[in-house]
Design a protein around this motif. Structure first.
Motif, PDB file in Angstrom:
ATOM      1  N   PRO A 132      -7.673  -7.246  -2.947  1.00  0.00           N
ATOM      2  CA  PRO A 132      -6.644  -7.488  -4.261  1.00  0.00           C
ATOM      3  C   PRO A 132      -5.751  -5.786  -4.407  1.00  0.00           C
ATOM      4  O   PRO A 132      -4.773  -6.211  -5.009  1.00  0.00           O
ATOM      5  N   LEU A 133      -6.008  -4.730  -3.776  1.00  0.00           N
ATOM      6  CA  LEU A 133      -5.797  -3.230  -3.644  1.00  0.00           C
ATOM      7  C   LEU A 133      -4.618  -3.195  -3.861  1.00  0.00           C
ATOM      8  O   LEU A 133      -3.270  -2.776  -3.159  1.00  0.00           O
ATOM      9  N   TYR A 134      -4.922  -3.714  -2.144  1.00  0.00           N
ATOM     10  CA  TYR A 134      -3.792  -3.610  -1.057  1.00  0.00           C
ATOM     11  C   TYR A 134      -2.583  -4.693  -1.522  1.00  0.00           C
ATOM     12  O   TYR A 134      -1.172  -4.356  -1.615  1.00  0.00           O
ATOM     13  N   ASP A 135      -2.622  -5.398  -2.044  1.00  0.00           N
ATOM     14  CA  ASP A 135      -1.619  -6.458  -2.326  1.00  0.00           C
ATOM     15  C   ASP A 135      -0.912  -5.737  -4.143  1.00  0.00           C
ATOM     16  O   ASP A 135       0.368  -6.965  -3.537  1.00  0.00           O
ATOM     17  N   ALA A 136      -1.460  -5.480  -4.768  1.00  0.00           N
ATOM     18  CA  ALA A 136      -1.162  -4.755  -5.761  1.00  0.00           C
ATOM     19  C   ALA A 136       0.011  -3.430  -5.539  1.00  0.00           C
ATOM     20  O   ALA A 136       0.760  -3.096  -6.372  1.00  0.00           O
ATOM     21  N   LEU A 137      -0.869  -2.692  -4.936  1.00  0.00           N
ATOM     22  CA  LEU A 137       0.600  -1.932  -3.895  1.00  0.00           C
ATOM     23  C   LEU A 137       0.857  -1.888  -3.743  1.00  0.00           C
ATOM     24  O   LEU A 137       2.204  -1.102  -3.309  1.00  0.00           O
ATOM     25  N   ARG A 138       0.988  -2.471  -2.054  1.00  0.00           N
ATOM     26  CA  ARG A 138       1.800  -2.904  -1.108  1.00  0.00           C
ATOM     27  C   ARG A 138       2.233  -3.959  -1.022  1.00  0.00           C
ATOM     28  O   ARG A 138       3.809  -4.624  -1.065  1.00  0.00           O
ATOM     29  N   GLY A 139       0.957  -5.732  -0.831  1.00  0.00           N
ATOM     30  CA  GLY A 139       1.642  -6.844  -1.168  1.00  0.00           C
ATOM     31  C   GLY A 139       2.992  -6.919  -1.882  1.00  0.00           C
ATOM     32  O   GLY A 139       3.958  -7.931  -1.182  1.00  0.00           O
ATOM     33  N   GLU A 140       3.438  -6.639  -2.978  1.00  0.00           N
ATOM     34  CA  GLU A 140       3.963  -7.527  -4.144  1.00  0.00           C
ATOM     35  C   GLU A 140       5.137  -6.356  -3.872  1.00  0.00           C
ATOM     36  O   GLU A 140       6.229  -7.210  -4.591  1.00  0.00           O
ATOM     37  N   ARG A 141       4.884  -5.202  -4.395  1.00  0.00           N
ATOM     38  CA  ARG A 141       6.007  -4.509  -4.715  1.00  0.00           C
ATOM     39  C   ARG A 141       5.964  -3.506  -3.981  1.00  0.00           C
ATOM     40  O   ARG A 141       6.974  -2.617  -4.536  1.00  0.00           O
ATOM     41  N   ASP A 142       5.455  -3.100  -2.793  1.00  0.00           N
ATOM     42  CA  ASP A 142       5.954  -1.609  -1.850  1.00  0.00           C
ATOM     43  C   ASP A 142       5.816  -0.597  -2.724  1.00  0.00           C
ATOM     44  O   ASP A 142       6.912   0.057  -2.755  1.00  0.00           O
ATOM     45  N   LEU A 143       4.711  -0.513  -3.964  1.00  0.00           N
ATOM     46  CA  LEU A 143       4.934   0.732  -4.760  1.00  0.00           C
ATOM     47  C   LEU A 143       4.606   2.013  -3.866  1.00  0.00           C
ATOM     48  O   LEU A 143       4.951   3.262  -4.093  1.00  0.00           O
TER      49      LEU A 143
END
Length: 871
Positions: free
Chosen positions: A730-741
């Motif tokens: 979930p942490l990776y998805d929120a910061l990288r996987g979804e928005r590439d922040l």
């Protein structure tokens, strides 16, 4: 495996060649028929090989999992158990009996098999039955329910397979040979698994194993026969496209140490004649000797005039001769000669066999012998792909081993280049006496069957001795290991420095600088060994490795390190300069910079941010460093461990002689207070750095390293939430996987004595800071709700155990674990107890850990680029 007689199963188990060898054609001819390939969106590989006019279709699925890839369940036969339950079992839509009825309706024939590196299920049917067969196969693979009654029934079926295997002396000899020839590689286990390990399996083990390994990216579906390729691809897509993509399993095989001497085991059997198996450790398929060894096997064993047959069969010495040159892609290679002989002729059979192979190593074969063997191999390979079943087996097997369904063409090219000299070199390297293992099974052998083979239930014993000085010695001897790893740890480290900041790093430099230590180090490095020193939060350490013949040099190094005396001003100044330079280089890492600053605020003192580091180094005097060394280098603070091939009695004698010369001193066991948030003058603290990116660190209280059950629960949270630095969670998805922040996304639980920290570290561009903070807060809110389920927990446990197991495969890593277990006041070796805690931690415990640790607001430390406007 089903529908195969015992003799056929044994022959298949010991196939002549690895993947890629079971097909070929004469040089210059078309080797394989036309094949077409496609990869579905979910990662499933599909290959179609049309054979017009044959009137049959072979449909099969092959998954990259087998007896050697069972991970933490190695030696249990879990992959074979799963095969029994998946192949035609009850699914969410049909019962087992309904599947059987539908299969009968299309005249389908079904079979399944588990091998070392693959499991397959296939159905042979007429072309008009392909659609129904594909729908059935997809349903079995994707939607099994593993009912309790089928689980129990197949358990009993497999136990009967165990009984049948035990009733075949040749099979017992084969398994016993592998059990002694390998000490770490899973080739040491029978594919059925060891009976006790198999009986311990639960339905939950099978369910979890299927979910982990039977995923589309880990499998290939083949359609071979009388089909239109376009229609075949359409049928497979329709049946398998709903199979959800999943993370590929990561199962790493341990490195098998080189053999250092002959091994032998004997066991009672049921036949009046003895079954003798000779095995020489060989190579994997990628090695240059692999194909020459297979050619050599053809020279010495195939055909009426083969020299090994003339030596042991023609005069009646041996019956039932079986020779196999096994060079699998996954390692575990063994050149095997197995035969039945009179008990009195066991020694004579070994003598004659080794003489034939020694001649090949000394003289090599003739050109004529090599060409004749290659011609026989090519002919048999061509014949082995004539049926649709055999061709499908060959194509899928090559994909599993080499990710190339047409690898046969590459193999034939390599076979053509084999020369007599290549065969001789392979024989010389393989048939050395120290590579030989011998297993004998028969009535005449007066042995205790229970003690004849190694006990794989237990790991090598670790002995712990507390010496009179207070020092601790931990030994893990591995009889056949060629190397030795030594680790020396003193209870010290920067948590124990007090006002003497940097003294542990200086001591680490000084320990290897005495004349005696420098001489031992040069001896080890001259023969390829390694020596290093370091310090961390709790210990000052020296690590060294060498071959077993270098043991005296390792123990000389231990003597020098453990009795290190005072140093003069010049030595201190040089050591301080080196330690300071090493510390400065560590500071170049954004993560280590953020971690040090965070720990300095949470705990105060011991963890110096860069701005304060220079002043601390300047303040460290030689007198303070000598006082610290006198406190640290003493018997009660010393832990020594050795792992590998050594004589434990010799080591004990040397260490006991050293013990009388060790200095007395205190054993430090300082309590470390729980993190204090008082150092943060606001919920978010900004500190300037010269970096271009922003580092955002959010910290929560962790647990102490000794609280292993709580620590395991929090580590599982880490593995689920952040993927344990694997791109998922979930942490990776929120910061990288979804928005590439952000590029760097890490969550780490950092246990220490008495307390610890759980922190999130994210690096992003300054202009995206607000978005990143919002995404972190959202991920933390999701974490606090503890929404993970059993599937999440299983995946986290697998990731955590696999990552730890990959670390402790080497002797040097285990040696460090043993030494630091004493320094950290852990029980056991610091590894087995922890792994048991991880395995025993359930969903309630993980959710409780989340509620306990993330109920308090996190503290945020932001490292902000200098010269950039701050929000």
């Amino acid at each position: 495996m089903r529908c195969l007689p015992a003799a056929a199963r044994l022959l298949l188990l010991v196939l002549l060649v690895p993947a890629g060898l079971a097909k070929a054609a004469p040089f210059g001819d078309a080797l394989l028929p036309r094949t077409l390939e496609e990869t579905l969106d979910n990662g499933l590989k599909v290959v179609v090989a049309p054979r017009p006019g044959v009137g049959l279709v072979d449909l099969r699925i092959v998954v990259k999992v087998g007896g050697w890839l069972e991970g933490e369940h190695a030696g249990s036969g879990l992959s074979h158990y799963a095969e029994h339950l998946v192949a035609g079992g009850t699914t969410t839509s049909v019962s087992e009996s309904q599947s059987a009825e539908r299969l009968r309706a299309i005249g389908g024939l079904k079979n399944a098999r588990t091998e070392a590196d693959r499991t397959w299920i296939h159905v042979t049917t007429t072309p008009d039955g392909l659609g129904e067969a594909t729908a059935l196969l997809a349903d079995w693979v994707i939607h099994p329910t593993f009912p309790d009654e089928e689980f129990t029934r197949e358990r009993n079926v497999i136990l009967r397979e165990h009984d049948q295997a035990d009733d075949q002396d040749a099979r017992v000899a084969w398994d016993l040979l592998h059990a002694i020839a390998f000490t770490r590689h899973p080739a040491r286990f029978p594919l059925l698994g060891e009976r006790a390990r198999f009986e311990a399996l639960t339905r939950g083990d099978v369910v979890a194993f299927h979910a982990r390994h039977w995923v589309p990216g880990n499998a290939i579906v083949s359609v071979v026969g009388d089909v239109d390729p376009g229609d075949a691809f359409h049928v497979v897509r329709r049946a398998f496209e709903a199979w959800p993509r999943a993370r590929l399993p990561d199962v790493r095989l341990p490195v098998e140490p080189a053999p250092t001497g002959r091994r032998e085991a004997r066991r009672r059997g049921i036949s009046p004649r003895s079954s003798i198996a000779l095995g020489w450790r060989s190579v994997s398929f990628s090695h240059e000797d692999a194909i020459p060894l297979q050619v050599l096997k053809g020279i010495v064993a195939d055909g009426a005039d083969a020299p090994l047959r003339r030596a042991v069969v023609d005069d009646g010495l041996a019956g039932g001769l079986l020779v196999r040159a096994r060079t699998p892609a996954l390692g575990g290679g063994l050149f095997v000669v197995l035969a039945h002989v009179d008990p009195d002729d066991v020694a004579r059979f070994e003598e004659r066999t080794t003489a034939v192979l020694a001649r090949m190593a000394d003289e090599g074969p003739t050109d004529e012998e090599v060409e004749r063997a290659k011609r026989r191999m090519r002919t048999s390979l061509v014949l082995s792909t004539r049926s649709v079943e055999d061709l499908a087996h060959a194509l899928t097997r090559d994909w599993v081993s080499f990710e190339d369904v047409r690898f046969a063409e590459t193999y034939v090219d390599r076979l053509a280049r084999v020369t007599p000299e290549a065969v001789r070199r392979a024989a010389a390297r393989t048939f050395a006496p120290e590579r030989l293992s011998v297993a004998v099974v028969g009535l005449a052998e007066d042995v205790d069957a229970a003690a004849a083979a190694p006990d794989h239930e237990a790991t090598p014993a670790v002995s712990t001795t507390r010496l009179p000085s207070g020092a601790t010695l931990r030994l893990e001897p591995i009889a056949d290991a060629p190397d030795v790893a030594m680790h020396v740890a003193f209870a010290g480290g920067n948590l124990r420095e007090g006002e003497r900041r940097g003294a542990s790093a200086v001591l680490a430099e000084l320990l290897l600088r005495s004349p005696a230590a420098a001489a031992a180090r040069r001896r080890l490095e001259a023969v390829g060994g390694s020596v290093s020193s370091s310090s961390d939060r709790l210990a000052v350490e020296v690590a060294a490795t060498g071959l077993r013949e270098d043991l005296e040099a390792l123990l000389d190094l231990l003597d020098a390190v453990a009795t290190a005396g005072p140093v003069d001003e010049a030595e201190f100044a040089n050591a301080k300069a080196r330690a300071r330079a090493r510390g400065a280089s560590r500071g170049r890492s954004a993560r280590s910079d953020a971690e040090d600053r965070l720990l300095a605020r949470a705990f105060g003192g011991p963890f110096l941010p860069p701005a304060a580091a220079d002043a601390a180094w300047d303040a460290l005097t030689a007198e303070a460093a000598r006082a610290f060394a006198a406190d640290v280098v003493c018997g009660p603070n010393l832990a020594v461990s050795l792992v590998g091939g050594f004589d434990p009695d010799l080591v004990r004698r040397r260490v006991e002689a050293l013990d009388g010369r060790l200095a007395d001193g205190p054993r430090w066991r300082p309590a470390v207070e729980a993190p204090s948030w008082d150092g943060f003058d606001a919920p978010t603290v900004f500190e300037p750095t010269g970096r271009k990116q922003v580092s955002i660190v959010v910290a929560f209280p962790g647990v102490g390293v000794q609280a292993q059950a709580e620590r395991a629960a929090l580590d599982l949270v880490d593995a689920w939430w952040s993927g344990r630095r694997i791109p998922s969670g979930p942490l990776y998805d929120a910061l990288r996987g979804e928005r590439d922040l952000a590029y760097a996304v890490e969550a780490t639980h950092l246990p220490m004595p008495g307390a610890g920290l759980f922190f999130v570290h994210v690096r992003c561009a300054p202009e995206r800071y607000a978005e990143a903070v919002g995404a972190i807060d959202g991920a933390l809110a999701t974490l606090a709700e503890a929404k993970l389920d059993e599937e999440d927990l299983r995946a986290a446990r697998n990731v955590l155990l696999a990552s730890r197991q990959s670390v402790v495969q080497t002797a040097s890593a285990r040696a460090r674990l043993h030494a630091l277990a004493e320094v950290y006041d852990l029980t056991g070796d610091g590894g087995d107890a922890y792994r048991s805690c991880v395995a025993a931690t359930d969903l309630d415990a993980v959710r409780a850990a989340i509620r306990a640790r993330f109920a308090v607001p996190g503290r945020r430390l932001v490292l902000w680029p200098e010269g950039v406007s701050r929000p």
